[in-house]
Motif scaffolding. Sequence first.
Motif, PDB file in Angstrom:
ATOM      1  N   VAL A  19       0.821  -1.214   0.000  1.00 44.33           N
ATOM      2  CA  VAL A  19       0.000   0.000   0.000  1.00 44.33           C
ATOM      3  C   VAL A  19       0.855   1.266   0.000  1.00 44.33           C
ATOM      4  O   VAL A  19       0.551   2.232  -0.697  1.00 44.33           O
ATOM      5  N   GLY A  40      -7.888   5.005  -2.357  1.00 47.08           N
ATOM      6  CA  GLY A  40      -7.091   3.783  -2.432  1.00 47.08           C
ATOM      7  C   GLY A  40      -5.608   4.021  -2.643  1.00 47.08           C
ATOM      8  O   GLY A  40      -4.827   3.074  -2.740  1.00 47.08           O
ATOM      9  N   SER A  41      -5.182   5.285  -2.694  1.00 40.22           N
ATOM     10  CA  SER A  41      -3.767   5.551  -2.980  1.00 40.22           C
ATOM     11  C   SER A  41      -2.886   5.401  -1.740  1.00 40.22           C
ATOM     12  O   SER A  41      -1.666   5.468  -1.839  1.00 40.22           O
ATOM     13  N   GLY A  42      -3.492   5.222  -0.556  1.00 38.04           N
ATOM     14  CA  GLY A  42      -2.697   4.984   0.657  1.00 38.04           C
ATOM     15  C   GLY A  42      -2.640   6.166   1.606  1.00 38.04           C
ATOM     16  O   GLY A  42      -1.870   6.141   2.575  1.00 38.04           O
ATOM     17  N   LYS A  43      -3.491   7.177   1.400  1.00 34.86           N
ATOM     18  CA  LYS A  43      -3.430   8.390   2.218  1.00 34.86           C
ATOM     19  C   LYS A  43      -3.759   8.102   3.684  1.00 34.86           C
ATOM     20  O   LYS A  43      -3.063   8.557   4.589  1.00 34.86           O
ATOM     21  N   SER A  44      -4.845   7.362   3.901  1.00 37.27           N
ATOM     22  CA  SER A  44      -5.224   7.062   5.292  1.00 37.27           C
ATOM     23  C   SER A  44      -4.174   6.178   5.957  1.00 37.27           C
ATOM     24  O   SER A  44      -3.840   6.378   7.125  1.00 37.27           O
ATOM     25  N   THR A  45      -3.658   5.229   5.223  1.00 36.74           N
ATOM     26  CA  THR A  45      -2.625   4.344   5.775  1.00 36.74           C
ATOM     27  C   THR A  45      -1.400   5.171   6.174  1.00 36.74           C
ATOM     28  O   THR A  45      -0.812   4.953   7.240  1.00 36.74           O
TER      29      THR A  45
HETATM   30  P1  ADP Z   1      -6.934   6.154   0.787  1.00 38.34           P
HETATM   31  O1  ADP Z   1      -7.062   6.715   2.155  1.00 38.34           O
HETATM   32  O2  ADP Z   1      -5.990   6.915  -0.089  1.00 38.34           O
HETATM   33  O3  ADP Z   1      -8.257   5.958   0.114  1.00 38.34           O
HETATM   34  P2  ADP Z   1      -6.145   3.743   2.158  1.00 38.34           P
HETATM   35  O4  ADP Z   1      -4.875   4.018   2.851  1.00 38.34           O
HETATM   36  O5  ADP Z   1      -7.380   3.731   2.968  1.00 38.34           O
HETATM   37  O6  ADP Z   1      -6.279   4.708   0.902  1.00 38.34           O
HETATM   38  O7  ADP Z   1      -6.074   2.319   1.470  1.00 38.34           O
HETATM   39  C1  ADP Z   1      -5.061   1.974   0.539  1.00 38.34           C
HETATM   40  C2  ADP Z   1      -5.205   0.497   0.188  1.00 38.34           C
HETATM   41  O8  ADP Z   1      -4.915  -0.277   1.347  1.00 38.34           O
HETATM   42  C3  ADP Z   1      -6.590   0.091  -0.263  1.00 38.34           C
HETATM   43  O9  ADP Z   1      -6.448  -0.861  -1.291  1.00 38.34           O
HETATM   44  C4  ADP Z   1      -7.182  -0.534   0.980  1.00 38.34           C
HETATM   45  O10 ADP Z   1      -8.138  -1.504   0.642  1.00 38.34           O
HETATM   46  C5  ADP Z   1      -5.968  -1.174   1.620  1.00 38.34           C
HETATM   47  N1  ADP Z   1      -6.069  -1.286   3.078  1.00 38.34           N
HETATM   48  C6  ADP Z   1      -6.172  -0.267   3.955  1.00 38.34           C
HETATM   49  N2  ADP Z   1      -6.219  -0.717   5.228  1.00 38.34           N
HETATM   50  C7  ADP Z   1      -6.166  -2.064   5.133  1.00 38.34           C
HETATM   51  C8  ADP Z   1      -6.170  -3.121   6.110  1.00 38.34           C
HETATM   52  N3  ADP Z   1      -6.239  -2.873   7.405  1.00 38.34           N
HETATM   53  N4  ADP Z   1      -6.096  -4.397   5.636  1.00 38.34           N
HETATM   54  C9  ADP Z   1      -6.017  -4.665   4.315  1.00 38.34           C
HETATM   55  N5  ADP Z   1      -5.986  -3.709   3.372  1.00 38.34           N
HETATM   56  C10 ADP Z   1      -6.069  -2.440   3.759  1.00 38.34           C
END
Ligand code: ADP
Length: 243
Positions: A19, A40-45
């Motif tokens: 991610v 889905g670009s990983g911003k929240s992560t």
């Molecule tokens: P954004 O905030 O940019 O929309 P996220 O960081 O939420 O992106 O998610 C990026 C990718 O990581 C997505 O494909 C999401 O499904 C995946 N993802 C996020 N959290 C988890 C998790 N806890 N387990 C599995 N996949 C995750």
Amino acid sequence: MTHAVEIRDLHKSFGALSVLRGIDFTVDPGQVVCVIGPSGSGKSTLLRCVNMLETPTSGKVVVNGAELTDPDCDIDACRRTVGMVFQQFNLFPHMTALQNVMIAQLRVLKRGKADAERIARENLEKVGVGDKADAYPAQLSGGQQQRVAIARALAMDPSLMLFDEPTSALDPELVGDVLAVMRKLAQDGMTMLVVTHEMAFARDVADHVVFMDGGVIVEEGPPDRVIGDPQHPRTRTFLKRVL
Ligand code: ADP
Ligand code: MG
């Protein structure tokens, strides 16, 4: 100078899904950095790695000089200096606004009740919902609930505030009130890392804009350049969709 946030070669995978694929950037004290990019670009992560709600797979995360990725780091102590505001406000439904802003002060900071209440009222006032102290979340609009959530974070005296799409769950007419509070915080010198789709806000308030796609930083720089005159085709495509 110590950076407020320093991220070096940050990687995060969930099983086989990669991610974050090598993120580097810094936020300096008093700066506002906005992170933009498609879903889905990983911003929240990325944001969640900054206060260790997610454990990075590799790389370095340093917040106010403390390396969170060091196994010896006292994560709870570091996390206390970082406020986070989510898209969903996550208020306790059975507590009033005042109680929501007091609870972590009492439990985590071990403040006395009188101090916690005074600080809660000050912060509710600051975000414009001082008159809603005794209301329950269900009695508040989304914009009021989000401002209570901001007050709750501020009551902990954070030196850094993380915002993850704080206005995305709001009705359009309520977005402005929340952005106004954030704008004021920025003017008061708060260090902020903000994931947002509000390009006008990013353009006005950010010192630095980071455009992410597919787990990497595609383009970054001052807002006038990244939003006003993007160089990378992926940034242009994204901005065409959101502007
Ligand atoms: P954004 O905030 O940019 O929309 P996220 O960081 O939420 O992106 O998610 C990026 C990718 O990581 C997505 O494909 C999401 O499904 C995946 N993802 C996020 N959290 C988890 C998790 N806890 N387990 C599995 N996949 C995750
Ligand atoms: Mg997200």
